[in-house]
Write an enzyme that holds these catalytic residues in place. Structure first.
Site, PDB file in Angstrom:
ATOM      1  N   TYR A  11      37.890  55.795  55.512  1.00 32.11           N
ATOM      2  CA  TYR A  11      37.838  57.256  55.664  1.00 32.11           C
ATOM      3  C   TYR A  11      37.479  57.669  57.102  1.00 32.11           C
ATOM      4  CZ  TYR A  11      35.773  61.939  54.844  1.00 32.11           C
ATOM      5  OH  TYR A  11      35.411  63.255  54.898  1.00 32.11           O
ATOM      6  N   ILE A  12      36.303  57.289  57.560  1.00 27.63           N
ATOM      7  CA  ILE A  12      35.888  57.754  58.897  1.00 27.63           C
ATOM      8  C   ILE A  12      36.635  56.961  59.979  1.00 27.63           C
ATOM      9  CG2 ILE A  12      33.921  58.242  60.402  1.00 27.63           C
ATOM     10  CD1 ILE A  12      32.152  58.280  57.867  1.00 27.63           C
ATOM     11  N   ALA A  72      33.496  48.704  59.393  1.00 23.48           N
ATOM     12  CA  ALA A  72      33.669  47.908  58.175  1.00 23.48           C
ATOM     13  C   ALA A  72      32.317  47.635  57.517  1.00 23.48           C
ATOM     14  CB  ALA A  72      34.362  46.594  58.515  1.00 23.48           C
ATOM     15  N   ALA A  73      32.105  48.203  56.342  1.00 21.45           N
ATOM     16  CA  ALA A  73      30.828  48.026  55.627  1.00 21.45           C
ATOM     17  C   ALA A  73      30.986  48.575  54.221  1.00 21.45           C
ATOM     18  CB  ALA A  73      29.717  48.794  56.341  1.00 21.45           C
ATOM     19  N   SER A 115      23.778  55.355  59.436  1.00 21.79           N
ATOM     20  CA  SER A 115      23.701  56.350  58.357  1.00 21.79           C
ATOM     21  C   SER A 115      22.347  57.046  58.365  1.00 21.79           C
ATOM     22  CB  SER A 115      23.875  55.634  57.015  1.00 21.79           C
ATOM     23  OG  SER A 115      23.539  56.490  55.957  1.00 21.79           O
ATOM     24  N   TYR A 139      21.266  49.604  51.102  1.00 19.48           N
ATOM     25  CA  TYR A 139      22.294  50.129  52.010  1.00 19.48           C
ATOM     26  C   TYR A 139      21.654  50.611  53.316  1.00 19.48           C
ATOM     27  CZ  TYR A 139      25.549  53.410  54.101  1.00 19.48           C
ATOM     28  OH  TYR A 139      26.338  54.082  55.002  1.00 19.48           O
ATOM     29  N   LYS A 143      21.849  49.112  57.344  1.00 20.57           N
ATOM     30  CA  LYS A 143      22.252  49.905  58.513  1.00 20.57           C
ATOM     31  C   LYS A 143      21.156  49.863  59.589  1.00 20.57           C
ATOM     32  CE  LYS A 143      26.318  51.063  57.343  1.00 20.57           C
ATOM     33  NZ  LYS A 143      27.479  50.740  58.181  1.00 20.57           N
ATOM     34  N   ARG A 280      19.839  61.942  39.914  1.00 20.90           N
ATOM     35  CA  ARG A 280      20.378  60.613  40.212  1.00 20.90           C
ATOM     36  C   ARG A 280      19.293  59.853  40.980  1.00 20.90           C
ATOM     37  NH1 ARG A 280      25.798  60.352  43.891  1.00 20.90           N
ATOM     38  NH2 ARG A 280      24.286  60.869  45.502  1.00 20.90           N
TER      39      ARG A 280
HETATM   40  N1  UFG Z   1      26.133  65.048  43.503  1.00 18.99           N
HETATM   41  C1  UFG Z   1      26.236  65.659  42.259  1.00 18.99           C
HETATM   42  N2  UFG Z   1      27.263  65.278  41.448  1.00 18.99           N
HETATM   43  C2  UFG Z   1      28.188  64.350  41.802  1.00 18.99           C
HETATM   44  C3  UFG Z   1      28.080  63.735  43.072  1.00 18.99           C
HETATM   45  C4  UFG Z   1      27.051  64.117  43.895  1.00 18.99           C
HETATM   46  O1  UFG Z   1      25.423  66.489  41.895  1.00 18.99           O
HETATM   47  O2  UFG Z   1      29.079  64.047  40.997  1.00 18.99           O
HETATM   48  C5  UFG Z   1      25.046  65.460  44.397  1.00 18.99           C
HETATM   49  C6  UFG Z   1      24.123  64.297  44.749  1.00 18.99           C
HETATM   50  O3  UFG Z   1      23.109  64.162  43.784  1.00 18.99           O
HETATM   51  C7  UFG Z   1      23.615  64.732  46.119  1.00 18.99           C
HETATM   52  C8  UFG Z   1      24.786  65.518  46.720  1.00 18.99           C
HETATM   53  O4  UFG Z   1      25.607  65.865  45.602  1.00 18.99           O
HETATM   54  O5  UFG Z   1      22.553  65.598  45.971  1.00 18.99           O
HETATM   55  C9  UFG Z   1      25.601  64.712  47.700  1.00 18.99           C
HETATM   56  O6  UFG Z   1      25.925  63.467  47.097  1.00 18.99           O
HETATM   57  P1  UFG Z   1      26.963  62.432  47.732  1.00 18.99           P
HETATM   58  O7  UFG Z   1      27.055  61.303  46.770  1.00 18.99           O
HETATM   59  O8  UFG Z   1      28.204  63.149  48.096  1.00 18.99           O
HETATM   60  O9  UFG Z   1      26.282  61.965  49.075  1.00 18.99           O
HETATM   61  P2  UFG Z   1      24.816  61.363  49.325  1.00 18.99           P
HETATM   62  O10 UFG Z   1      24.009  62.437  49.972  1.00 18.99           O
HETATM   63  O11 UFG Z   1      24.251  60.722  48.130  1.00 18.99           O
HETATM   64  O12 UFG Z   1      25.163  60.144  50.306  1.00 18.99           O
HETATM   65  C10 UFG Z   1      25.532  60.309  51.631  1.00 18.99           C
HETATM   66  C11 UFG Z   1      26.466  59.169  52.022  1.00 18.99           C
HETATM   67  C12 UFG Z   1      25.754  57.849  51.927  1.00 18.99           C
HETATM   68  C13 UFG Z   1      24.500  57.896  52.746  1.00 18.99           C
HETATM   69  C14 UFG Z   1      23.654  59.073  52.373  1.00 18.99           C
HETATM   70  C15 UFG Z   1      22.528  59.206  53.339  1.00 18.99           C
HETATM   71  O13 UFG Z   1      27.590  59.178  51.169  1.00 18.99           O
HETATM   72  O14 UFG Z   1      26.594  56.837  52.427  1.00 18.99           O
HETATM   73  O15 UFG Z   1      24.396  60.282  52.438  1.00 18.99           O
HETATM   74  O16 UFG Z   1      21.396  59.604  52.702  1.00 18.99           O
HETATM   75  F1  UFG Z   1      23.764  56.788  52.537  1.00 18.99           F
END
Ligand code: UFG
Length: 323
Positions: A11-12, A72-73, A115, A139, A143, A280
């Site tokens: 993606y990025i 790549a990760a 990250s 994770y 990083k 979550r």
């Molecule tokens: N969320 C929902 N429903 C979903 C998916 C996400 O409510 O179906 C919420 C999550 O709980 C969170 C927010 O939406 O509060 C964002 O969630 P994402 O999964 O989109 O992203 P994250 O913040 O969990 O993760 C991102 C990057 C990771 C990185 C992290 C850094 O994707 O790679 O930020 O804290 F590690």
């Protein structure tokens, strides 16, 4: 100039490669396609794993590579908790193989995809670069180790580098030729849009009892094309200053999950079907970046990271996507 982009089919990485090409920089993509997509490749391509030292030797011997941009990760927080071995192997051991090969072949510059997960549970918001680094999952740990390896490799071997701690990468190329495509998708914005378009069942909002304005989590969404530009500026910076540094990259604005849903409904006229479920595991309530350092030293200004542009581009991609 030619750069090696590991994970450049992801993606990025694909957006970054495209940006570099537009700036006249040749890119060679190394990607094993375990998560990336051949259709996303922008530049010349070698299919292979970044932990394959022989392949790296061959690449560095036969191409005049000046810098390595390392994407790549594995990137899924939840999976890293269940299977840390997979994360340490790929994100640490394979990165070490890459750095050793780069140093052996006298590469002097590296840009690393780190990250916001290196910070763990934030003590202060916005999060600046001086915030304590205390990751709360494997994770984030991998990083942080990557950043530490780079710091030590500069001191010992003169490899200058720039580490970027992305907050929530979002949005897609404005022309929808490349975009976000994870399987399974776990990121909020594509899930919101796919649920609204009926491409998936009603989405789940993870928790509405956080200490935030509406009880759902706050995140800082930054446009992937702004991230791509940061990599270009970061590489130029370390080449000019002959230094190693790390930067936070966000939009400095936080939105709750419910605000993302509402804004997309207003923008698209579609209804986002959702249900509120429990929290979550491992989700901090609020993550918002401070960008002062990147603005001051790299002159990086996120131009496309307003929520409307991010959602419009993501919606456009979701309608047109080919992979
Ligand atoms: N969320 C929902 N429903 C979903 C998916 C996400 O409510 O179906 C919420 C999550 O709980 C969170 C927010 O939406 O509060 C964002 O969630 P994402 O999964 O989109 O992203 P994250 O913040 O969990 O993760 C991102 C990057 C990771 C990185 C992290 C850094 O994707 O790679 O930020 O804290 F590690």
């Amino acid at each position: 100039m030619k750069v090696l982009i590991t994970g450049g089919a992801g993606y990025i990485g694909s957006h970054c490669s495209r940006f570099f090409n537009e700036k006249g920089i040749e890119t060679l993509i190394l990607d094993d396609l375990s998560e990336g997509h051949k259709e996303a490749v922008q530049g010349s391509f070698i299919q292979g794993n970044v932990g394959d030292g022989n392949l790296l030797d061959q690449i560095f011997r036969s191409h005049a590579i000046e810098a390595v941009i390392h994407f790549a990760a594995f990137t899924s927080v939840g999976e890293s908790v269940k299977n840390p071995s997979k994360y340490f192997q790929n994100n640490v051991t394979n990165m070490l193989t890459l750095l050793n090969a780069a140093v052996d072949h006298h590469i002097r510059y590296a840009v690393f995809s780190s990250s916001a997960a290196v910070f763990g549970e934030p003590c202060t918001i916005p999060i600046s670069e001086t915030h304590p680094k205390d990751p709360i999952n494997p994770y984030g740990e991998t990083k942080l180790i990557g950043e530490m390896m780079l710091r030590d490799y500069e001191r010992a071997y003169g490899l200058h580098s720039c580490s970027f701690r992305y907050f929530n990468a979002a949005g897609d190329a404005g022309d929808a030729l490349i975009g976000e495509s994870h399987s399974p998708e776990t990121h909020l914005i594509p899930i919101v849009i796919q649920a609204a378009m009926g491409k998936r069942p009603p989405m789940k909002v993870f928790g509405n009892d956080y200490d935030t304005r509406d009880g759902s989590c706050i995140r800082d969404y930054v446009h992937v094309e702004d991230l791509a530009e940061a990599h270009y500026l970061g590489l130029s910076y370390i080449m000019e200053k002959q230094c190693t540094d790390s930067f936070n990259l966000g939009s400095e604005t936080g939105f709750t999950v419910l605000e993302i849903i509402k804004t997309f409904e207003e923008l698209s006229g579609l209804k986002v079907p959702f249900e509120i479920v429990g929290r979550r595991a491992g989700d901090p309530a609020v993550l918002v970046a401070g960008n002062e350092k990147a603005e001051k030293l790299l002159h990086w200004v996120p131009r496309k990271s307003d929520l409307k542009t991010i959602l419009t581009d993501a919606w456009h991609w979701e309608q047109k996507r080919k992979f």
